[in-house]
Write an enzyme that holds these catalytic residues in place. Structure first.
Site, short mmCIF file in Angstrom:
data_model
loop_
_atom_site.label_atom_id
_atom_site.label_comp_id
_atom_site.label_asym_id
_atom_site.label_seq_id
_atom_site.Cartn_x
_atom_site.Cartn_y
_atom_site.Cartn_z
CD GLU A 36 -2.45 1.60 0.10
OE1 GLU A 36 -2.43 2.87 -0.24
OE2 GLU A 36 -3.42 0.66 -0.19
CB CYS A 44 -14.21 2.96 2.62
SG CYS A 44 -15.66 3.19 3.75
CB CYS A 49 -18.18 5.72 2.93
SG CYS A 49 -17.12 4.45 2.71
CE LYS A 52 -20.46 9.82 2.70
NZ LYS A 52 -20.88 8.90 1.68
CE1 TYR A 100 -10.18 -1.61 6.61
CE2 TYR A 100 -10.84 -0.52 8.72
CZ TYR A 100 -11.20 -1.14 7.46
OH TYR A 100 -12.41 -0.99 7.08
N GLY A 177 -23.94 15.50 -10.70
CA GLY A 177 -25.17 15.15 -10.20
C GLY A 177 -25.36 13.75 -9.33
CE1 TYR A 179 -21.03 7.97 -3.17
CE2 TYR A 179 -21.32 7.45 -5.53
CZ TYR A 179 -20.45 7.43 -4.23
OH TYR A 179 -19.39 6.68 -4.23
CB ILE A 180 -19.70 12.43 -4.45
CG1 ILE A 180 -19.25 10.90 -4.39
CG2 ILE A 180 -18.53 13.17 -4.10
CD1 ILE A 180 -17.90 10.40 -5.18
CD GLU A 183 -23.26 10.99 -0.19
OE1 GLU A 183 -23.83 9.89 0.11
OE2 GLU A 183 -21.93 10.93 -0.30
N GLY A 264 -17.64 11.81 -11.43
CA GLY A 264 -17.41 10.44 -11.68
C GLY A 264 -15.87 9.96 -11.08
CB THR A 313 -17.11 0.31 1.11
OG1 THR A 313 -16.53 1.50 0.60
CG2 THR A 313 -16.21 -0.47 1.99
CB ALA A 344 -27.73 5.03 1.70
CG HIS A 439 -47.93 3.71 16.39
ND1 HIS A 439 -47.97 4.75 15.35
CD2 HIS A 439 -48.63 4.62 17.44
CE1 HIS A 439 -48.76 5.86 15.52
NE2 HIS A 439 -49.12 5.81 16.95
CD GLU A 444 -46.24 3.76 12.61
OE1 GLU A 444 -47.34 2.89 12.80
OE2 GLU A 444 -46.07 4.67 13.40
#
Length: 450
Positions: A36, A44, A49, A52, A100, A177, A179-180, A183, A264, A313, A344, A439, A444
């Site tokens: 790495e 992520c 994510c 964020k 990690y 336009g 999700y990033i 958000e 993108g 992820t 999401a 409820h 519900e």
């Protein structure tokens, strides 16, 4: 396992998919190494994510502190300190990075903190010049933000840099336009920035149900976020005061303090030596793999965003798990099912979805039933906030099976995780109808559709 190689598995990239694959392979008894070049954890954990979502949490307090007054709370002297939140988030990212690395170490996975490239069959050369061999090679290098080229493009930032801003911009333009873009628009707007989204098409979040897209657009505009559609960059010019003069097609030049591009992502396949051994790449530079994550070269596999399948992820993690179990485990080979994956958007309010949209279902199934609940959450009613939530259930009329659920509203992603199980399990509308509601809750509504 294979004595003629230094390692049974050499993984390039220690993101979510690479870490899971390496850990599981080692648990199966394989001798594993990971290279790495940046930080363990990948997009992520380090710049995606996880941090964020922490910013999303911080942004929610802007409205919560206002709403609290309607619930009897008096809050004086409130103010927001961007630097404090930014640094807290980065400190936690560092903590997670350590965990990690610790996980890999606990499984006796060797970590090379440097870049690696494939230099021959079963051969990897590290940036230090060290050469090692491996029976199997796994590429899990992920993807990076795409920055289009135009005059002045060097002045833009991406989501990578957004986590490290010295100060919040008073005016920010976000291009994209998806999700990033949506958000970060919500995040910066709640932090008091004047936010404008510029999109090259006339649709935001095009993969989501049209009703949810429209609802988010309406709510975002009420919150003060501006939208410019069917426009692209012509130029950006940095002015003497540090502001950016942006020219978009069809728009008058306008000044901003920051411009963020979220148009993108592209797979990180350059400089890996893939062409040396003949690994096939797709049109966008993605690694072409089969259902079992194998490339065109038998001993080289790839998982996660570098393959351009489903760029999420949890999907990368599942692909890494399936690869490790299949290649090194005692059981049978198996592939990841990429259908019916829940997702999401952590916008304000958030969106969650699983399965077919209404349009997709009509085109695919023909005869469908659509159930919908358009309501104002109790908290919003008490707070005097007119923001409405929308839940949709798409049902195959031929067999009553639920083929899609779509929601926009507070905690929608949390609710969707359980609902997604029902859709994946091919449960019916009657199964939901037979379930007693909890409820009062927002969730519900899912069992009260009429």
């Amino acid at each position: 396992m294979a004595d003629e190689y230094d390692y049974d598995l050499f993984t390039i990239g220690a993101g979510s998919g690479g870490v899971r694959a390496s850990r599981v392979a080692a648990a199966h008894g394989a001798k594993v190494a990971v290279a790495e070049e940046y930080r363990v954890g990948g997009t992520c954990v380090i710049r995606g994510c996880v941090p964020k979502k922490m910013l999303v949490y911080g942004a929610h307090f802007a409205e919560d502190l206002v709403d609290a007054q309607h619930f009897g709370w008096t809050i004086e002297g409130k103010r927001f300190d961007w630097a404090a939140l930014r640094d807290h988030v980065q400190n936690d990212v560092t903590r997670l990075e350590g965990l990690y690395g610790q996980t890999l170490g606990n499984h006796n996975v060797t970590i090379f903190a440097e870049r690696a490239m494939i230099t021959g069959p079963h051969e990897i050369t590290l940036a230090s010049g060290k050469t090692v061999t491996a029976k199997y090679i796994l590429v899990a290098t992920g993807a990076r933000p795409l920055v289009p080229e135009f005059p002045g493009s060097e002045h833009v930032i991406t989501s990578n840099e957004a986590f490290h801003l010295e100060a919040l911009p008073r005016r920010i333009l976000i291009a994209g336009g998806g999700y990033i873009a949506n958000e970060f628009a919500g995040i910066f707007n709640e932090f008091g920035c004047k936010v404008t989204i510029a999109n090259r098409s006339d649709t935001i979040l095009r993969s989501y149900d049209a009703s949810l897209r429209d609802r988010l657009l309406q709510i975002s505009m009420v919150k003060g976020i501006g939208f410019l559609f069917n426009t692209e960059f012509e130029s950006i010019e940095k002015q003497d005061d540090g502001s950016l003069l942006v020219k978009l097609t069809g728009q008058d030049p306008c000044e901003y303090d920051a411009v963020m591009v979220a148009t993108g992502r592209v797979p990180n396949t350059e400089g890996l030596g893939l062409e040396t051994v003949g690994v096939e790449l797709g049109k966008k530079g993605e690694i072409v793999v089969d259902a079992f994550s194998k490339t065109s070269v038998d001993h080289i596999y790839a998982v996660g965003d570098v393959t351009d399948r489903v760029q999420l992820t949890p999907v990368a993690i599942r692909e890494g798990q399936a690869f490790a179990d299949s290649v090194f485990g005692p059981g049978e080979t198996y592939a990841v099912d990429h259908s019916c994956v829940p997702s999401a958007v952590f916008s304000h309010p958030p969106i969650a979805a699983v399965g077919m949209t209404e349009s997709e279902a009509r085109n695919s199934l023909g005869n469908i039933k659509v159930y919908q609940s358009d309501f104002r959450p109790m908290k919003n009613v008490v707070a005097g906030r007119n923001e409405r939530s929308l839940y949709k259930m798409i049902v195959d009329a031929a067999n009553d099976r639920i083929v899609g659920i779509h929601m926009i509203g507070p905690e929608a992603p949390e609710i969707m995780q359980a609902a997604a199980i029902a859709v994946k399990a091919k449960l019916t509308k009657a199964d939901f109808d037979a379930t007693v509601a909890i409820h009062p809750t927002m969730a519900e509504e899912l069992v009260l559709f009429k």
